[in-house]
Design a protein around this motif. Structure first.
Motif, short mmCIF file in Angstrom:
data_model
loop_
_atom_site.label_atom_id
_atom_site.label_comp_id
_atom_site.label_asym_id
_atom_site.label_seq_id
_atom_site.Cartn_x
_atom_site.Cartn_y
_atom_site.Cartn_z
N SER A 14 0.85 -1.19 0.00
CA SER A 14 0.00 0.00 0.00
C SER A 14 0.88 1.24 0.00
O SER A 14 2.00 1.21 0.52
CB SER A 14 -0.91 0.02 1.23
OG SER A 14 -1.82 -1.05 1.20
N SER A 50 -1.17 0.34 9.78
CA SER A 50 -1.15 -0.28 8.46
C SER A 50 -1.40 -1.78 8.55
O SER A 50 -2.09 -2.36 7.71
CB SER A 50 0.20 -0.02 7.79
OG SER A 50 1.26 -0.52 8.59
N LEU A 98 -4.36 -3.80 6.61
CA LEU A 98 -4.07 -4.91 5.70
C LEU A 98 -4.80 -6.17 6.13
O LEU A 98 -5.35 -6.90 5.29
CB LEU A 98 -2.56 -5.16 5.65
CG LEU A 98 -1.73 -4.10 4.92
CD1 LEU A 98 -0.25 -4.31 5.19
CD2 LEU A 98 -2.00 -4.17 3.42
N LYS A 111 -8.49 -5.80 5.37
CA LYS A 111 -8.75 -5.93 3.94
C LYS A 111 -8.66 -7.39 3.49
O LYS A 111 -9.45 -7.84 2.66
CB LYS A 111 -7.75 -5.09 3.15
CG LYS A 111 -7.86 -3.60 3.38
CD LYS A 111 -9.21 -3.05 3.01
CE LYS A 111 -9.49 -3.15 1.53
NZ LYS A 111 -10.79 -2.55 1.17
N GLU A 170 -6.95 1.17 0.63
CA GLU A 170 -5.60 0.74 0.99
C GLU A 170 -4.60 1.85 0.73
O GLU A 170 -3.52 1.86 1.28
CB GLU A 170 -5.21 -0.50 0.19
CG GLU A 170 -5.98 -1.74 0.59
CD GLU A 170 -5.48 -2.96 -0.16
OE1 GLU A 170 -4.64 -2.79 -1.05
OE2 GLU A 170 -5.92 -4.06 0.15
N GLN A 171 -4.91 2.78 -0.14
CA GLN A 171 -3.97 3.83 -0.49
C GLN A 171 -4.30 5.12 0.26
O GLN A 171 -3.90 6.20 -0.15
CB GLN A 171 -3.99 4.08 -1.99
CG GLN A 171 -3.56 2.84 -2.77
CD GLN A 171 -3.63 3.06 -4.26
OE1 GLN A 171 -4.33 3.93 -4.73
NE2 GLN A 171 -2.91 2.26 -5.01
#
Length: 427
Positions: free
Chosen positions: A72, A103, A107, A110, A128-129
């Motif tokens: 990402s 983060s 992750l 997701k 994610e970005q």
């Protein structure tokens, strides 16, 4: 907009007008702490943005150690409000932190969503970005389109930055976002978790610091961060959140990859224009300088551009701005005026220079002592050995396989193709 000693600054990601207003607001507020929307576990890396050797555009890079391909990125440009907030905090010795979900947690969340529902995961993949929710990816752009503008930056510039009586800018934006969110209904689980985590981090900072604090986040999140949620309910929402071991660092980025058209949901329409606005902020001749740049690009391509044509283009741009009831020409007026006065009405000629002008060709640099992912470190060493400098835009390269240098270049490019990195392709 201030609440309980905390000022909330709802910004537009990569908006130069937003960045300029934010810097002025921080200078007036003089906060003891600056809290920025971003992965909280990357906070130790934030001050590195102020390093003299850090030249944006760059991106914060995060990848799980057990799956490096699931990377990402959080990009920063010179005109990004978050970048300018970090510079201000370091220069003024204010505490500087990210406050969004770690983060690793994002992750893991997701990955869980992908396993449970592939379609839902694809709909939220842009999160994610570090981007805005998929339903309202660009809230300021939504307001701009409702007002008849092509892009959010033009609306922001006209209604806020160049308004002779703008009033309380960030309070007005917060009110607008509140109205937008009221019409959106429920939000996704990941977004709710992100906002809950940010509220908890803000509450913790309030206990830690004595003095004014600034929260810098996407304008969309301001109403939720100011809403009355109990810490208990926020903690319950985050209970059992997944974890993955991750590695974080910075990586060079390019101007075109900041563009909305390149698939970056939090991007801007024209990064090159945004950079121009930032570098010419406060100047009355910004439109003249942009036309001069257009002329320079055209002349480099062998086109004859007279001074008289440039003068006519500038007059036409101002006339178009007046007709469209804009305080100053935006890039749309300058584009239309250029097509008429410099391109003899041939819109196809504009297409030849559009990418170079509007997307830009900037390639960022990171300090030599920045910890790198192994593959990036190896690639940079090979790029230097091959004397192949990273560039933002495509160009043709002739490789002589009879020479050692040519063979080395060819080998490097083919190795990257095997890895799925199309830096070079055969033509």
């Amino acid at each position: 907009m201030t609440q309980g000693g905390i000022s909330y600054f709802g910004i537009r990601h990569h908006g130069p007008g937003s960045a300029g207003s934010l810097v002025k607001a921080l200078q007036e507020l003089q906060p003891v702490a600056v809290l920025i929307e971003g992965p909280v576990d990357a906070s130790p890396l934030l001050p590195l943005l102020a390093s003299p050797d850090m030249k944006p555009p760059v991106a914060l890079l995060c990848y799980p150690e057990d799956d490096p391909a699931a990377t990402s990125f959080w990009p920063f440009a010179e005109f990004s409000p978050e970048y300018q907030a970090a510079l201000w905090a370091v220069a003024n010795k204010a505490a500087l932190r990210f406050i969004d979900l770690p983060s690793a947690a994002r992750l893991a969340e997701k990955a869980a969503e992908a396993a449970a529902d592939t379609e839902a995961a694809e709909a939220e993949a842009k999160d994610e970005q570090g981007e805005e929710p998929t339903r309202v990816q660009d809230p300021i752009g939504t307001l701009a389109r409702a007002a008849g503008y092509e892009d959010g930056e033009s609306w922001w510039s006209d209604i806020i930055e160049q308004n002779p009586e703008p009033g309380p800018i960030f309070a007005a934006i917060a009110d607008a976002m509140t109205t937008l969110r009221d019409g959106e209904g429920s939000i996704g689980r990941l977004e709710a978790m992100r906002e809950a985590h940010m509220r908890l981090e803000i509450a913790a900072a309030r206990k830690e610091f004595d003095g004014p604090m600034a929260v810098v986040c996407g304008a969309w999140h301001v109403p939720a961060l100011q809403a009355g949620h109990t810490q208990k309910s926020d903690q319950a929402l985050l209970k059992g959140i997944g974890r993955r071991k991750t590695t974080m660092t910075y990586a060079p980025w390019t101007g075109p990859r900041l563009a909305l058209g390149y698939g970056y949901g939090a991007g801007v329409v024209a990064p090159g224009w945004c950079k121009h606005l930032w570098q010419t902020r406060g100047q009355d001749d910004a439109s003249v300088l942009w036309l001069a740049r257009i002329a320079s690009v055209l002349r480099a391509k062998g086109h004859m551009i007279s001074t008289a044509s440039l003068i006519e283009a500038e007059r036409l741009a101002r006339a178009l701005a007046a007709i469209r009831e804009r305080p100053k020409p935006g890039f749309e007026e300058l584009r239309d005026a250029s097509v008429s006065a410099l391109f003899n009405g041939e819109a196809l000629l504009w297409k030849m220079v559009e990418a170079e002008l509007l997307l830009g060709a900037d390639v960022g640099e990171i300090p030599p002592d920045t910890p790198l992912a192994p593959l990036i470190d190896d690639l940079q060493r090979n790029q230097k050995a091959a004397r192949l400098k990273p560039e933002a835009l495509e160009r043709e390269l002739s490789v002589d396989l009879r020479s050692e240098s040519g063979l080395f270049r060819s080998t490097l490019l083919h190795r990257l193709n095997v890895l799925g990195v199309d830096w070079g392709r055969l033509t």
